[in-house]
Design a protein around this motif. Sequence first.
Motif, mmCIF file in Angstrom:
data_model
loop_
_atom_site.group_PDB
_atom_site.id
_atom_site.type_symbol
_atom_site.label_atom_id
_atom_site.label_comp_id
_atom_site.label_asym_id
_atom_site.label_seq_id
_atom_site.Cartn_x
_atom_site.Cartn_y
_atom_site.Cartn_z
ATOM 1 N N ILE A 134 0.820 -1.217 0.000
ATOM 2 C CA ILE A 134 0.000 0.000 0.000
ATOM 3 C C ILE A 134 0.851 1.264 0.000
ATOM 4 N N TRP A 135 2.102 1.177 0.502
ATOM 5 C CA TRP A 135 2.942 2.381 0.538
ATOM 6 C C TRP A 135 3.724 2.557 -0.769
ATOM 7 N N GLY A 136 3.530 1.658 -1.722
ATOM 8 C CA GLY A 136 4.151 1.835 -3.034
ATOM 9 C C GLY A 136 5.631 1.458 -3.065
ATOM 10 N N ASP B 207 8.228 2.539 -1.673
ATOM 11 C CA ASP B 207 9.244 3.592 -1.640
ATOM 12 C C ASP B 207 9.391 4.031 -0.181
ATOM 13 N N PHE B 208 10.171 5.070 0.047
ATOM 14 C CA PHE B 208 10.333 5.557 1.412
ATOM 15 C C PHE B 208 9.994 7.043 1.500
ATOM 16 N N ASP B 209 9.141 7.492 0.581
ATOM 17 C CA ASP B 209 8.650 8.872 0.646
ATOM 18 C C ASP B 209 7.221 8.858 0.077
ATOM 19 N N CYS B 210 6.736 9.989 -0.417
ATOM 20 C CA CYS B 210 5.355 10.028 -0.914
ATOM 21 C C CYS B 210 5.287 9.899 -2.427
ATOM 22 N N SER B 211 6.384 9.518 -3.058
ATOM 23 C CA SER B 211 6.403 9.501 -4.533
ATOM 24 C C SER B 211 5.843 8.200 -5.110
ATOM 25 N N GLY B 212 5.978 7.096 -4.392
ATOM 26 C CA GLY B 212 5.558 5.804 -4.940
ATOM 27 C C GLY B 212 4.061 5.619 -4.842
ATOM 28 N N SER B 213 3.574 4.639 -5.574
ATOM 29 C CA SER B 213 2.137 4.381 -5.566
ATOM 30 C C SER B 213 1.880 2.892 -5.696
ATOM 31 N N ASP B 214 0.777 2.464 -5.094
ATOM 32 C CA ASP B 214 0.340 1.081 -5.286
ATOM 33 C C ASP B 214 -0.565 0.966 -6.510
ATOM 34 N N LEU B 215 -0.672 2.048 -7.300
ATOM 35 C CA LEU B 215 -1.468 2.072 -8.532
ATOM 36 C C LEU B 215 -2.952 1.840 -8.253
ATOM 37 N N VAL B 216 -3.357 2.175 -7.041
ATOM 38 C CA VAL B 216 -4.769 2.061 -6.663
ATOM 39 C C VAL B 216 -5.251 3.445 -6.230
ATOM 40 N N ALA B 217 -6.368 3.880 -6.783
ATOM 41 C CA ALA B 217 -6.817 5.263 -6.565
ATOM 42 C C ALA B 217 -7.426 5.484 -5.183
ATOM 43 N N VAL C 37 5.650 4.893 4.226
ATOM 44 C CA VAL C 37 6.405 3.648 4.441
ATOM 45 C C VAL C 37 5.460 2.604 5.024
ATOM 46 N N ALA C 38 5.983 1.394 5.220
ATOM 47 C CA ALA C 38 5.201 0.329 5.826
ATOM 48 C C ALA C 38 4.855 0.679 7.274
#
Length: 702
Positions: free
Chosen positions: A240-242, A244-254, A261-262
């Motif tokens: 769910i956190w994508g 990554d370790f910041d706000c840039s990643g996505s789980d591709l779910v809207a 982070v986890a």
Amino acid sequence: MKKYLLILLSAASAMLSQAQTLKECGNTAHDHLLQETVPGYTERRQMIEDFTQKFIEKEMMNGGSRASTIITIPVVVHVVFENDLENITDAQVLSQIDVLNEDLRRLNADAADTPAEFEGVAADFEIEFCLATIDPDGNPTTGILRIPTTETSFGISDDIKFSASGGSDAWPADEYLNIWCGDLGGGLLGYAQFPGGPDNTDGVVITYSSFGREGYVLAPYDLGRTGTHEVGHWLNLYHIWGDDFDCSGSDLVADTPNQEVATYGCPSSPLADACNLSIQFQNYMDYTDDACYNMFTEGQKERARALFEPGGARFDLGNSIKCISYNFDAAALEILVPTGTYCFSTFSPVVTIRNTGSEVMTSVDINYSVDGATPVTFYWTGSLDTYETEDVTLPSLSLGDGAHSLTITVSDPNGMPDEYAGNNETSSDFFINTFGLTLPLVQGFEADPFPYTGYSVINPNGSFTWERTTAASKLGSASIFMNHFENTAVGAVDEMELPAYNMTGITAAHLDFDVAYAVYTPGGDYSDTLQVLVSDDCGVTWNSVYYKAWPDLNTAGATGTAFVPTQDQWRFESVSLTPYIGDKLIVKFRTVSSWENNLYVDNINIASGTVGIDEMSDNAWFDVYPNPANSWINIAYGFAQSPTVNIEIINLAGQVVLSDMAPNIPGQSNQTSLLVNSLPAGVYSVRMFDEAHAVQRTFVKN
Ligand SMILES: [Zn+2]
């Protein structure tokens, strides 16, 4: 890349070596391992992601209207054990299946703990799991395999998935979800393989001490939620956190909040992080303790369900029936002969039968009935293993010209009552036409219902196919179309076969039609196709006379909504049939889906003659002269109904370069002239049409 992988793996193992309480799922590391080692994996993942995103976009456009059915997935559990503790009980295995069925159907008791702010998006995936009852050889099974090993732990190496490395070989991934249970070591709870990886490693791996919620399970991962989390990955869900370790990643779910982070442990709600005031740590795709999980979301459901659409990566598995067990069950799958228009009065029907029982089928009654008459029984004998099929040729039949139907049922496999009636019958409506119809064919698809007598629609996958629509038409109020906007079955073939025409004494013929098409994805990476095939031997062999895909097929620009052409978004097509004239002529239209956008065809006309020769029907005729033309053309014409008719001059690119209207006195010979001196020298078509009919002719401008 290699260096990157090593860093990543060592980072993962560094995390694993921390305290047991720090949760670890090996999925991301395993995914990177496949990217490094499996040729084509990254490309297949991208294709699946493209498919998924397209599904989500189109579902949103349709208001999520696609009907959902419950999907039941047969499971085989490979218990790979080195000691008694690892040889978990049947009850412990069953408890994991129960957890999956509760969590994926949102029947979990702690669903009530979902915070009010997330309740609206909490989803029932409508996916269930059953322990397989039939093994790949067709024999009964409990769905639980117990495999002793000398390996003390497996990690994410996939050794547990091969008997050669101390594990247990996968069962076919298109029929079973493989779940391996063993000692993964190092505090690793589990890992899964995303869709798109190799079949022989597809599935989910769960460490024995977090398998299910009964027996030997260790808190705080003792409620079977490792299985739910890993099955989530296997259903194409990311953390769910994508990752990554910041706000840039996505789980591709809207509908899952962006998360930094986890989350570990069991925090209280709401919980803010750097990305969001309230993160969704209750989601099974986070890293929280088992007792703090309670939900998936609707957006995650869309990703998972896309896999089970026709054309999706797990479509076949969604149709697996390895949990159903009948001892004696025969199926009549499909009538192969006759279908559609048939030119011969005497023929031998061919039907595909399948043994869907667990016993080897050595005999079955095949009962066939023509036009509703009393069935005649053909006694088949042979040997069919479970799920094997055979094409059975029945005694020959002789029938007169006209519409007929053939119904075939199977009964009494091995002389026993058939235990499942839902697959016993198949039928075919067909049309015998030994002489052939007389040209011309003028078909505007105005009549309802379709398909018409003598026409056949061939739809092997039983999903979307050619249908009549009044949403768009070039002439009149209807046309025929393929709903490729919703037709997820990439690669699926759909055909519309026209009746046979008698060609005796005819030396030249041509086919005209109007087409309209647009793609969904800009850029032409994907395109549905349109092909026209003709047969001069009653459908035994076919020749392709027309084939177009993007950009040649397009009549309008790419559109992100379901394509409905305007009057200007049609193109006239004309094809010579002269090289393919035999005793009879059959034309069929074939389309192959790329799940792009809608394809329309209107005004299919087949006439004898070629360019420059009079072309007439009862309802419309015209002639053009002189040909070649210099400054003007004269047009002599007659239309049966309309007081005015339209004239279009069309260049070889299909563009209308001149248009006009002319008065028409029905039933008389009319005449008009058109100045063409402004046109560049070349070949053009002149086309005349009213509300119901169109005729067309080619001429040369000097
Ligand atoms: Zn994970």
